[in-house]
Design a protein around this motif. Structure first.
Motif, PDB file in Angstrom:
ATOM      1  N   ALA A  80       0.729  -1.130   0.003  1.00  0.00           N
ATOM      2  CA  ALA A  80       0.023   0.105   0.094  1.00  0.00           C
ATOM      3  C   ALA A  80       0.734   1.431  -0.063  1.00  0.00           C
ATOM      4  O   ALA A  80       0.581   2.172  -0.795  1.00  0.00           O
ATOM      5  CB  ALA A  80      -0.825  -0.030   1.306  1.00  0.00           C
ATOM      6  N   LEU A  81       1.940   1.236   0.881  1.00  0.00           N
ATOM      7  CA  LEU A  81       2.817   2.568   0.794  1.00  0.00           C
ATOM      8  C   LEU A  81       3.531   2.563  -0.433  1.00  0.00           C
ATOM      9  O   LEU A  81       3.502   3.520  -0.988  1.00  0.00           O
ATOM     10  CB  LEU A  81       3.956   2.306   1.882  1.00  0.00           C
ATOM     11  CG  LEU A  81       4.996   3.406   1.983  1.00  0.00           C
ATOM     12  CD1 LEU A  81       4.235   4.643   2.388  1.00  0.00           C
ATOM     13  CD2 LEU A  81       5.788   3.061   3.079  1.00  0.00           C
ATOM     14  N   THR A  82       4.020   1.480  -1.158  1.00  0.00           N
ATOM     15  CA  THR A  82       4.452   1.511  -2.424  1.00  0.00           C
ATOM     16  C   THR A  82       3.564   2.178  -3.671  1.00  0.00           C
ATOM     17  O   THR A  82       3.881   3.001  -4.179  1.00  0.00           O
ATOM     18  CB  THR A  82       5.124   0.213  -2.885  1.00  0.00           C
ATOM     19  OG1 THR A  82       5.995  -0.238  -1.907  1.00  0.00           O
ATOM     20  CG2 THR A  82       5.625   0.348  -4.271  1.00  0.00           C
ATOM     21  N   GLN A  83       2.299   1.717  -3.215  1.00  0.00           N
ATOM     22  CA  GLN A  83       1.230   2.104  -4.347  1.00  0.00           C
ATOM     23  C   GLN A  83       0.920   3.612  -4.245  1.00  0.00           C
ATOM     24  O   GLN A  83       0.979   4.409  -5.267  1.00  0.00           O
ATOM     25  CB  GLN A  83       0.074   1.335  -4.338  1.00  0.00           C
ATOM     26  CG  GLN A  83       0.393  -0.233  -4.960  1.00  0.00           C
ATOM     27  CD  GLN A  83      -1.140  -0.947  -4.478  1.00  0.00           C
ATOM     28  OE1 GLN A  83      -2.026  -0.436  -3.886  1.00  0.00           O
ATOM     29  NE2 GLN A  83      -1.061  -1.937  -5.335  1.00  0.00           N
ATOM     30  N   LYS A  84       0.912   3.923  -2.933  1.00  0.00           N
ATOM     31  CA  LYS A  84       0.624   5.294  -2.633  1.00  0.00           C
ATOM     32  C   LYS A  84       1.579   6.194  -2.993  1.00  0.00           C
ATOM     33  O   LYS A  84       1.505   7.257  -3.696  1.00  0.00           O
ATOM     34  CB  LYS A  84       0.642   5.506  -1.002  1.00  0.00           C
ATOM     35  CG  LYS A  84       0.190   6.826  -0.579  1.00  0.00           C
ATOM     36  CD  LYS A  84      -0.038   6.936   1.034  1.00  0.00           C
ATOM     37  CE  LYS A  84      -0.416   8.140   1.404  1.00  0.00           C
ATOM     38  NZ  LYS A  84      -0.600   8.457   2.783  1.00  0.00           N
ATOM     39  N   MET A 128      18.689  13.373   7.096  1.00  0.00           N
ATOM     40  CA  MET A 128      18.960  13.082   5.591  1.00  0.00           C
ATOM     41  C   MET A 128      18.438  11.421   5.372  1.00  0.00           C
ATOM     42  O   MET A 128      18.088  11.548   4.056  1.00  0.00           O
ATOM     43  CB  MET A 128      20.337  13.101   5.274  1.00  0.00           C
ATOM     44  CG  MET A 128      20.957  14.556   5.542  1.00  0.00           C
ATOM     45  SD  MET A 128      20.257  15.785   4.151  1.00  0.00           S
ATOM     46  CE  MET A 128      20.757  14.973   2.731  1.00  0.00           C
ATOM     47  N   LEU A 129      18.812  10.713   6.010  1.00  0.00           N
ATOM     48  CA  LEU A 129      18.427   9.263   5.776  1.00  0.00           C
ATOM     49  C   LEU A 129      16.774   9.103   5.663  1.00  0.00           C
ATOM     50  O   LEU A 129      16.195   8.749   4.728  1.00  0.00           O
ATOM     51  CB  LEU A 129      18.863   8.275   6.955  1.00  0.00           C
ATOM     52  CG  LEU A 129      20.348   7.943   6.797  1.00  0.00           C
ATOM     53  CD1 LEU A 129      20.721   7.239   8.240  1.00  0.00           C
ATOM     54  CD2 LEU A 129      20.960   7.279   5.859  1.00  0.00           C
ATOM     55  N   ARG A 130      16.112  10.103   6.632  1.00  0.00           N
ATOM     56  CA  ARG A 130      14.687   9.974   6.523  1.00  0.00           C
ATOM     57  C   ARG A 130      14.219  10.798   5.036  1.00  0.00           C
ATOM     58  O   ARG A 130      13.130  10.092   4.512  1.00  0.00           O
ATOM     59  CB  ARG A 130      14.188  10.533   7.621  1.00  0.00           C
ATOM     60  CG  ARG A 130      12.489  10.336   7.561  1.00  0.00           C
ATOM     61  CD  ARG A 130      12.432   8.879   7.865  1.00  0.00           C
ATOM     62  NE  ARG A 130      10.700   8.815   7.765  1.00  0.00           N
ATOM     63  CZ  ARG A 130      10.111   7.523   7.473  1.00  0.00           C
ATOM     64  NH1 ARG A 130      10.730   6.659   7.186  1.00  0.00           N
ATOM     65  NH2 ARG A 130       8.743   7.541   7.414  1.00  0.00           N
ATOM     66  N   TYR A 131      14.958  11.700   4.714  1.00  0.00           N
ATOM     67  CA  TYR A 131      14.473  12.653   3.760  1.00  0.00           C
ATOM     68  C   TYR A 131      14.603  11.716   2.377  1.00  0.00           C
ATOM     69  O   TYR A 131      13.979  11.750   1.465  1.00  0.00           O
ATOM     70  CB  TYR A 131      15.306  13.830   3.568  1.00  0.00           C
ATOM     71  CG  TYR A 131      14.998  14.574   2.151  1.00  0.00           C
ATOM     72  CD1 TYR A 131      13.947  15.373   2.056  1.00  0.00           C
ATOM     73  CD2 TYR A 131      16.140  14.412   1.256  1.00  0.00           C
ATOM     74  CE1 TYR A 131      13.804  16.055   0.792  1.00  0.00           C
ATOM     75  CE2 TYR A 131      15.999  15.076   0.157  1.00  0.00           C
ATOM     76  CZ  TYR A 131      14.681  15.887  -0.159  1.00  0.00           C
ATOM     77  OH  TYR A 131      14.332  16.537  -1.297  1.00  0.00           O
ATOM     78  N   GLU A 132      15.336  10.713   2.320  1.00  0.00           N
ATOM     79  CA  GLU A 132      16.001   9.925   1.293  1.00  0.00           C
ATOM     80  C   GLU A 132      15.091   8.772   1.023  1.00  0.00           C
ATOM     81  O   GLU A 132      15.307   7.931   0.332  1.00  0.00           O
ATOM     82  CB  GLU A 132      17.471   9.496   1.318  1.00  0.00           C
ATOM     83  CG  GLU A 132      18.649  10.402   1.030  1.00  0.00           C
ATOM     84  CD  GLU A 132      20.071  10.344   1.283  1.00  0.00           C
ATOM     85  OE1 GLU A 132      20.183   9.068   1.638  1.00  0.00           O
ATOM     86  OE2 GLU A 132      20.705  11.116   1.449  1.00  0.00           O
ATOM     87  N   GLY A 133      14.249   8.465   2.171  1.00  0.00           N
ATOM     88  CA  GLY A 133      13.166   7.433   1.903  1.00  0.00           C
ATOM     89  C   GLY A 133      13.574   6.331   2.802  1.00  0.00           C
ATOM     90  O   GLY A 133      12.829   5.201   2.642  1.00  0.00           O
ATOM     91  N   TYR A 134      14.619   6.101   3.707  1.00  0.00           N
ATOM     92  CA  TYR A 134      14.754   5.116   4.533  1.00  0.00           C
ATOM     93  C   TYR A 134      13.870   4.965   5.485  1.00  0.00           C
ATOM     94  O   TYR A 134      13.262   5.746   5.911  1.00  0.00           O
ATOM     95  CB  TYR A 134      16.147   5.280   5.185  1.00  0.00           C
ATOM     96  CG  TYR A 134      17.441   5.111   4.144  1.00  0.00           C
ATOM     97  CD1 TYR A 134      18.177   3.953   4.125  1.00  0.00           C
ATOM     98  CD2 TYR A 134      17.633   6.157   3.461  1.00  0.00           C
ATOM     99  CE1 TYR A 134      19.224   3.955   3.507  1.00  0.00           C
ATOM    100  CE2 TYR A 134      18.905   5.943   2.354  1.00  0.00           C
ATOM    101  CZ  TYR A 134      19.707   4.841   2.617  1.00  0.00           C
ATOM    102  OH  TYR A 134      20.876   4.476   1.830  1.00  0.00           O
ATOM    103  N   SER A 135      13.417   3.758   5.807  1.00  0.00           N
ATOM    104  CA  SER A 135      12.701   3.274   6.961  1.00  0.00           C
ATOM    105  C   SER A 135      13.112   3.279   8.322  1.00  0.00           C
ATOM    106  O   SER A 135      14.349   3.687   8.334  1.00  0.00           O
ATOM    107  CB  SER A 135      12.032   1.844   6.594  1.00  0.00           C
ATOM    108  OG  SER A 135      13.205   0.930   6.849  1.00  0.00           O
ATOM    109  N   TYR A 136      12.453   3.414   9.142  1.00  0.00           N
ATOM    110  CA  TYR A 136      12.954   3.464  10.474  1.00  0.00           C
ATOM    111  C   TYR A 136      13.768   2.177  10.746  1.00  0.00           C
ATOM    112  O   TYR A 136      14.798   2.485  11.580  1.00  0.00           O
ATOM    113  CB  TYR A 136      11.660   3.371  11.611  1.00  0.00           C
ATOM    114  CG  TYR A 136      10.944   4.741  11.694  1.00  0.00           C
ATOM    115  CD1 TYR A 136      10.889   5.901  10.681  1.00  0.00           C
ATOM    116  CD2 TYR A 136      10.484   4.917  12.955  1.00  0.00           C
ATOM    117  CE1 TYR A 136      10.314   6.972  10.902  1.00  0.00           C
ATOM    118  CE2 TYR A 136       9.588   6.254  13.021  1.00  0.00           C
ATOM    119  CZ  TYR A 136       9.724   7.361  11.938  1.00  0.00           C
ATOM    120  OH  TYR A 136       8.901   8.425  12.168  1.00  0.00           O
TER     121      TYR A 136
END
Length: 175
Positions: A80-84, A128-136
Motif C-alpha cells: 500500500a505504501l509503495t502504491q501510494k 538526511m536518511l529519512r528525507y532519502e526515504g529510508y525506513s525506521y
C-alpha cells in the motif's frame, strides 16, 4: 524414562516441523518466508513452551497462524505504501520550472543545507536518511540504535532544525 528439555524439543521439532512449514507455505505462498516463520515458531516454542505438552499441536498452530497473519499484514502495508508513493509521483506534474523558480528552489535548498550543517552530525544524518526515504528499521540499522528510538530521535532532530530555521529567520527580519 525422563527426557531432558533439549531432547524433548528435538523430538517435537522433528515431529511437527514438516507440517508447520507446509501450513505456512500454504498460508503465505512464499517458501523462503515460510521457512523463516517456521523457525520463528519453533524458537518461540523453545523459549516459552505451552504449559500442557499434550496441547503442543494446537499451540503451534496458533503461533504459526499469528506469525503468518502478521507477516501478510506487513506485506500488505508495504504494498500500500509503495502504491501510494507511485500514485503520488504520477499525480505530480513534471512541469518545466522557470529560471526564476529554479533559482528560488536552489536558494531554499542551500538555506536548508546551511541549517542542517549547524546540527550535530547524528541529527543531520538522521534527517538526511529519512528525507532519502529510508525506513525506521533501515535508519536504526545504519545508526546502530534500536528501532523504537528512531521516531523520537527524528522528531527531536526536526524540532532542532525548525528552531535553527526560525532563529535564522528572526535574525534576518531584524536586519
Amino acid at each position: 524414562m525422563d527426557h531432558s528439555a533439549p531432547d524433548l524439543f528435538r523430538q517435537q521439532f522433528n515431529q511437527y516441523y514438516p507440517s508447520v512449514r507446509r501450513k505456512l507455505v500454504a498460508l503465505i505462498r512464499d517458501e523462503a518466508a515460510a521457512e523463516d516463520l517456521a523457525q520463528e515458531t519453533f524458537l518461540r516454542l523453545y523459549r516459552n513452551p505451552p504449559d500442557q505438552p499434550e496441547a503442543i499441536g494446537g499451540w503451534l498452530h496458533r503461533v504459526l497462524t499469528r506469525l503468518a497473519y502478521d507477516y501478510m499484514d506487513k506485506k500488505a502495508r508495504e504494498r500500500a505504501l509503495t502504491q501510494k508513493q507511485e500514485q503520488s509521483m504520477l499525480a505530480q506534474p513534471q512541469e518545466v520550472q522557470s529560471n526564476e523558480q529554479q533559482f528560488i528552489d536552489k536558494d531554499e535548498q542551500e538555506q536548508v543545507r546551511a541549517w542542517l550543517d549547524t546540527l550535530s552530525e547524528r541529527d543531520k544524518q538522521l534527517l538526511m536518511l529519512r528525507y532519502e526515504g529510508y525506513s525506521y528499521a533501515e535508519i536504526a540499522q545504519q545508526l546502530q540504535v534500536r528501532q523504537p528510538q528512531v521516531g523520537t530521535m527524528l522528531r527531536r532532530a526536526g524540532e532542532r532544525l525548525k528552531r535553527k530555521a526560525l532563529k535564522a529567520e528572526n535574525a534576518m527580519s531584524h536586519e
